[in-house]
Design an enzyme around this catalytic site. Sequence first.
Site, PDB file in Angstrom:
ATOM      1  N   ARG A 235     -10.407  -2.795   9.714  1.00 14.40           N
ATOM      2  CA  ARG A 235     -10.004  -4.293   9.265  1.00 14.40           C
ATOM      3  C   ARG A 235     -10.570  -5.230  10.257  1.00 14.40           C
ATOM      4  O   ARG A 235     -10.958  -6.170   9.640  1.00 14.40           O
ATOM      5  CB  ARG A 235      -8.327  -4.507   9.386  1.00 14.40           C
ATOM      6  CG  ARG A 235      -7.769  -3.731   8.125  1.00 14.40           C
ATOM      7  CD  ARG A 235      -6.302  -3.798   8.204  1.00 14.40           C
ATOM      8  NE  ARG A 235      -5.951  -2.980   7.136  1.00 14.40           N
ATOM      9  CZ  ARG A 235      -4.700  -2.903   6.837  1.00 14.40           C
ATOM     10  NH1 ARG A 235      -3.534  -3.209   7.857  1.00 14.40           N
ATOM     11  NH2 ARG A 235      -4.277  -2.206   5.755  1.00 14.40           N
TER      12      ARG A 235
ATOM     13  N   SER B  49       2.627   1.542   9.403  1.00 13.31           N
ATOM     14  CA  SER B  49       3.743   0.768  10.186  1.00 13.31           C
ATOM     15  C   SER B  49       5.101   0.994   9.436  1.00 13.31           C
ATOM     16  O   SER B  49       5.927   1.024  10.059  1.00 13.31           O
ATOM     17  CB  SER B  49       3.316  -0.826  10.202  1.00 13.31           C
ATOM     18  OG  SER B  49       2.797  -0.984   9.174  1.00 13.31           O
TER      19      SER B  49
ATOM     20  N   ALA C 176      19.065 -15.146  15.858  1.00 11.93           N
ATOM     21  CA  ALA C 176      19.382 -14.717  17.105  1.00 11.93           C
ATOM     22  C   ALA C 176      18.579 -15.876  18.304  1.00 11.93           C
ATOM     23  O   ALA C 176      17.556 -16.318  17.930  1.00 11.93           O
ATOM     24  CB  ALA C 176      18.768 -13.529  17.418  1.00 11.93           C
TER      25      ALA C 176
ATOM     26  N   GLY D 184       0.723  -1.299   0.024  1.00 13.58           N
ATOM     27  CA  GLY D 184      -0.064  -0.108  -0.048  1.00 13.58           C
ATOM     28  C   GLY D 184       0.839   1.263  -0.023  1.00 13.58           C
ATOM     29  O   GLY D 184       0.631   2.265  -0.981  1.00 13.58           O
ATOM     30  N   GLY D 185       1.733   1.273   1.030  1.00  7.52           N
ATOM     31  CA  GLY D 185       2.619   2.468   1.193  1.00  7.52           C
ATOM     32  C   GLY D 185       2.858   3.008   2.390  1.00  7.52           C
ATOM     33  O   GLY D 185       2.709   2.362   3.416  1.00  7.52           O
TER      34      GLY D 185
HETATM   35  C1  LIG Z   1       2.314  -8.417   2.959  1.00 10.49           C
HETATM   36  C2  LIG Z   1       2.212  -7.080   3.692  1.00 10.49           C
HETATM   37  C3  LIG Z   1       1.970  -5.968   3.036  1.00 10.49           C
HETATM   38  C4  LIG Z   1       1.960  -4.758   4.153  1.00 10.49           C
HETATM   39  N1  LIG Z   1       1.833  -3.546   3.461  1.00 10.49           N
HETATM   40  C5  LIG Z   1       1.986  -2.449   4.150  1.00 10.49           C
HETATM   41  C6  LIG Z   1       1.987  -1.272   3.660  1.00 10.49           C
HETATM   42  O1  LIG Z   1       1.532  -1.005   2.521  1.00 10.49           O
HETATM   43  N2  LIG Z   1       2.303   0.008   4.597  1.00 10.49           N
HETATM   44  C7  LIG Z   1       2.776  -0.252   5.939  1.00 10.49           C
HETATM   45  O2  LIG Z   1       2.921   0.685   6.484  1.00 10.49           O
HETATM   46  N3  LIG Z   1       2.743  -1.600   6.347  1.00 10.49           N
HETATM   47  C8  LIG Z   1       2.695  -2.582   5.521  1.00 10.49           C
HETATM   48  N4  LIG Z   1       2.689  -3.783   6.232  1.00 10.49           N
HETATM   49  C9  LIG Z   1       3.324  -3.787   7.676  1.00 10.49           C
HETATM   50  C10 LIG Z   1       4.879  -3.476   7.586  1.00 10.49           C
HETATM   51  O3  LIG Z   1       5.528  -4.057   6.332  1.00 10.49           O
HETATM   52  C11 LIG Z   1       5.755  -4.055   8.489  1.00 10.49           C
HETATM   53  O4  LIG Z   1       5.097  -3.784   9.721  1.00 10.49           O
HETATM   54  C12 LIG Z   1       7.068  -3.551   8.499  1.00 10.49           C
HETATM   55  O5  LIG Z   1       7.559  -3.672   7.412  1.00 10.49           O
HETATM   56  C13 LIG Z   1       7.866  -4.229   9.632  1.00 10.49           C
HETATM   57  O6  LIG Z   1       9.237  -3.858   9.397  1.00 10.49           O
HETATM   58  P1  LIG Z   1      10.455  -4.390  10.525  1.00 10.49           P
HETATM   59  O7  LIG Z   1      11.526  -3.764   9.945  1.00 10.49           O
HETATM   60  O8  LIG Z   1       9.908  -4.141  11.933  1.00 10.49           O
HETATM   61  O9  LIG Z   1      10.214  -6.059  10.390  1.00 10.49           O
HETATM   62  P2  LIG Z   1      10.338  -6.817   8.933  1.00 10.49           P
HETATM   63  O10 LIG Z   1      10.335  -6.239   7.971  1.00 10.49           O
HETATM   64  O11 LIG Z   1       9.189  -7.954   9.160  1.00 10.49           O
HETATM   65  O12 LIG Z   1      11.622  -7.631   9.513  1.00 10.49           O
HETATM   66  C14 LIG Z   1      11.913  -8.635  10.649  1.00 10.49           C
HETATM   67  C15 LIG Z   1      13.443  -8.989  10.250  1.00 10.49           C
HETATM   68  O13 LIG Z   1      13.744  -9.887  11.534  1.00 10.49           O
HETATM   69  C16 LIG Z   1      14.178 -11.171  10.923  1.00 10.49           C
HETATM   70  N5  LIG Z   1      14.302 -12.188  12.144  1.00 10.49           N
HETATM   71  C17 LIG Z   1      13.242 -12.489  12.683  1.00 10.49           C
HETATM   72  N6  LIG Z   1      13.517 -13.461  13.739  1.00 10.49           N
HETATM   73  C18 LIG Z   1      14.958 -13.355  13.855  1.00 10.49           C
HETATM   74  C19 LIG Z   1      15.967 -14.073  14.466  1.00 10.49           C
HETATM   75  N7  LIG Z   1      15.481 -14.736  15.774  1.00 10.49           N
HETATM   76  N8  LIG Z   1      17.260 -13.853  14.362  1.00 10.49           N
HETATM   77  C20 LIG Z   1      17.671 -12.938  13.163  1.00 10.49           C
HETATM   78  N9  LIG Z   1      16.557 -12.435  12.348  1.00 10.49           N
HETATM   79  C21 LIG Z   1      15.419 -12.456  12.530  1.00 10.49           C
HETATM   80  C22 LIG Z   1      13.287 -11.619   9.821  1.00 10.49           C
HETATM   81  O14 LIG Z   1      13.898 -12.596   9.008  1.00 10.49           O
HETATM   82  C23 LIG Z   1      13.336 -10.140   9.049  1.00 10.49           C
HETATM   83  O15 LIG Z   1      14.423 -10.020   8.370  1.00 10.49           O
HETATM   84  C24 LIG Z   1       2.679  -4.968   5.423  1.00 10.49           C
HETATM   85  C25 LIG Z   1       2.829  -6.003   5.965  1.00 10.49           C
HETATM   86  C26 LIG Z   1       2.947  -7.320   5.073  1.00 10.49           C
HETATM   87  C27 LIG Z   1       3.150  -8.685   5.582  1.00 10.49           C
END
Ligand SMILES: Cc1cc2nc3c(=O)[nH]c(=O)nc-3n(C[C@H](O)[C@H](O)[C@H](O)COP(=O)(O)OP(=O)(O)OC[C@H]3O[C@@H](n4cnc5c(N)ncnc54)[C@H](O)[C@@H]3O)c2cc1C
Length: 525
Positions: A273, A370, A152, A46-47
């Site tokens: 939602r 997010s 981890a 979505g963005g």
């Molecule tokens: C299909 C989809 C569409 C979405 N669309 C949107 C959108 O349009 N707009 C929006 O705002 N949000 C959206 N979201 C939500 C948003 O993408 C996520 O909340 C956000 O990207 C989370 O980012 P993050 O960096 O916190 O975690 P993530 O991007 O999930 O990264 C987590 C990382 O931690 C790693 N990891 C996990 N456990 C371990 C471990 N034990 N050891 C080492 N590494 C580990 C994983 O492999 C991954 O690399 C969407 C989510 C999904 C699933």
Amino acid sequence: MTKQRVIIVGAGLAAFVLADRLYKEKEVVIITKESIQQNNSLKAQGGVAAAIDTNDSAEIHRQDTMKAGVQYNDPSAVEVLTKEGTERIKEWIHAGFPFDKDQYGKILLGREGAHQKRRILHVGGDQSGKYLVSYLQEKLRKNIMIIENEMAVECIMWEGRCKGINTIDNRDHYHSYYCDHLILATGGCGALFETTSNDRTVTGDGIAIAYKAGARIEDIEFIQFHPTMLKQNSKGHHFLISEAVRGEGAILVDQNDIPFMAKYHKDLDLAPRDVVTRAMVTEEGLGNQVYLKIDMIEHFSERFPQISSLCEEMNINWKSGYIPVIPGAHFLMGGIQTNLKGETTVPGLYAVGETASTRVHGANRLASNSLLECIVFANRLADWLIKKEETTSIIQASRSYNPSTRECIDLPTIAEIQAKMMKYVGIEREEKGLKKILEWLRSYQVHHISSITDKFYSKKQIEQLHMTTVAWLIASSAIERKESRGAHYRSDYPSKNDGQWGNRRIIRTFQQKANINVSNQAIER
Ligand SMILES: Cc1cc2nc3c(=O)[nH]c(=O)nc-3n(C[C@H](O)[C@H](O)[C@H](O)COP(=O)(O)OP(=O)(O)OC[C@H]3O[C@@H](n4cnc5c(N)ncnc54)[C@H](O)[C@@H]3O)c2cc1C
């Protein structure tokens, strides 16, 4: 002067935004479970929401965020998100980041549920996450150390302070890394459920790790289920059909082409939602199949190139005007409690992105908030860490070891955990089912295990162990909250109970015997 070492666990947007801000000042290491392509951020379609239009304001964005969160959000966190979010996104625009524009060069703003204004910036149509993360990954590849395929396991603790992280690789060899600051950026926990939009690596590990290190875990019963995932025959990860598609006019219909959302909410298909998701469960209970009707969206494949090509790959004929959809686990509102700088309650340990609970989302997250959360709070944590100049003592060289003996542990399989979580802790919850799953989870006793590394379990077992721990944390919190609020729906307590629960948090801390604390506790900001 030697640079401070910062280890970031996880390779999503939060990790890379933080690394980008820190790499000139600190030695930055990213450790991730599989490849850097495995995360939720890359899947975001979505963005990113930000009030950049002249007819919009951070204040209106704040109101929408609070309303979606059922006013359970921390207002100060929401103010930070919406105000600083606008500033941060304007910086990206000024830096020339290629957000989609119209033919006059004006940024195109999409609309999603519960937003009063069009304020979703997107890139490559429906490939926003991919562009944002790839841009940073490319930029940072040469400037930081990236360790892939290491999971981890457990924080290295010394006199109450986190000093590093133990990991395990694909050959089941263990590694210990020491650092001045350890950041968990491990995302949410969608892959704990049988049907999910999340990457398979997003199993809530960071929450289990922080919990065992003594950090507070809070609001973990609040898990958002997204109504529109592509209906596939397989279990596990399902491709998401972004809410932006409904924002552009698509509607939910049954197999007879009859729209049904008018029966459930005045905002129809753009209702919150949780409302849309439960409406779909009701329709499915009536024996109906649910489709997203898209034939009114002109140039669908241009606006949503990723969605249309993935449908084609999966032999779904989107040109028929209908896409079959089902709901699934999508986003975790709660997580590891942090203040607005990203500090957890354990010195030396920080959390950022979806795994952190800043209380910004309240009981339900507003669409597209997010990615913004990752950008805003990673920048804040970077500002804080840059100010911290003193290095900690007891930094040791990293070491690796291949233990000759390993203990074994009886654990449920990943498929069993996912099936039971979907059934009993999914879209609708009730006491009987929650008791059932808790009894089952308790029989494995994993939430009482204090030290994991010295048992030398295998990588697979540790993932199961983390998942069982987090499943137990969620189910035991869900049974405690005897009301329905936002994404947490109890069919036996279907109403919101402000008097009893309006300002109360379920906070979990590990003290050999797990401790549930229901409190009005404020966080030190
Ligand atoms: C299909 C989809 C569409 C979405 N669309 C949107 C959108 O349009 N707009 C929006 O705002 N949000 C959206 N979201 C939500 C948003 O993408 C996520 O909340 C956000 O990207 C989370 O980012 P993050 O960096 O916190 O975690 P993530 O991007 O999930 O990264 C987590 C990382 O931690 C790693 N990891 C996990 N456990 C371990 C471990 N034990 N050891 C080492 N590494 C580990 C994983 O492999 C991954 O690399 C969407 C989510 C999904 C699933």
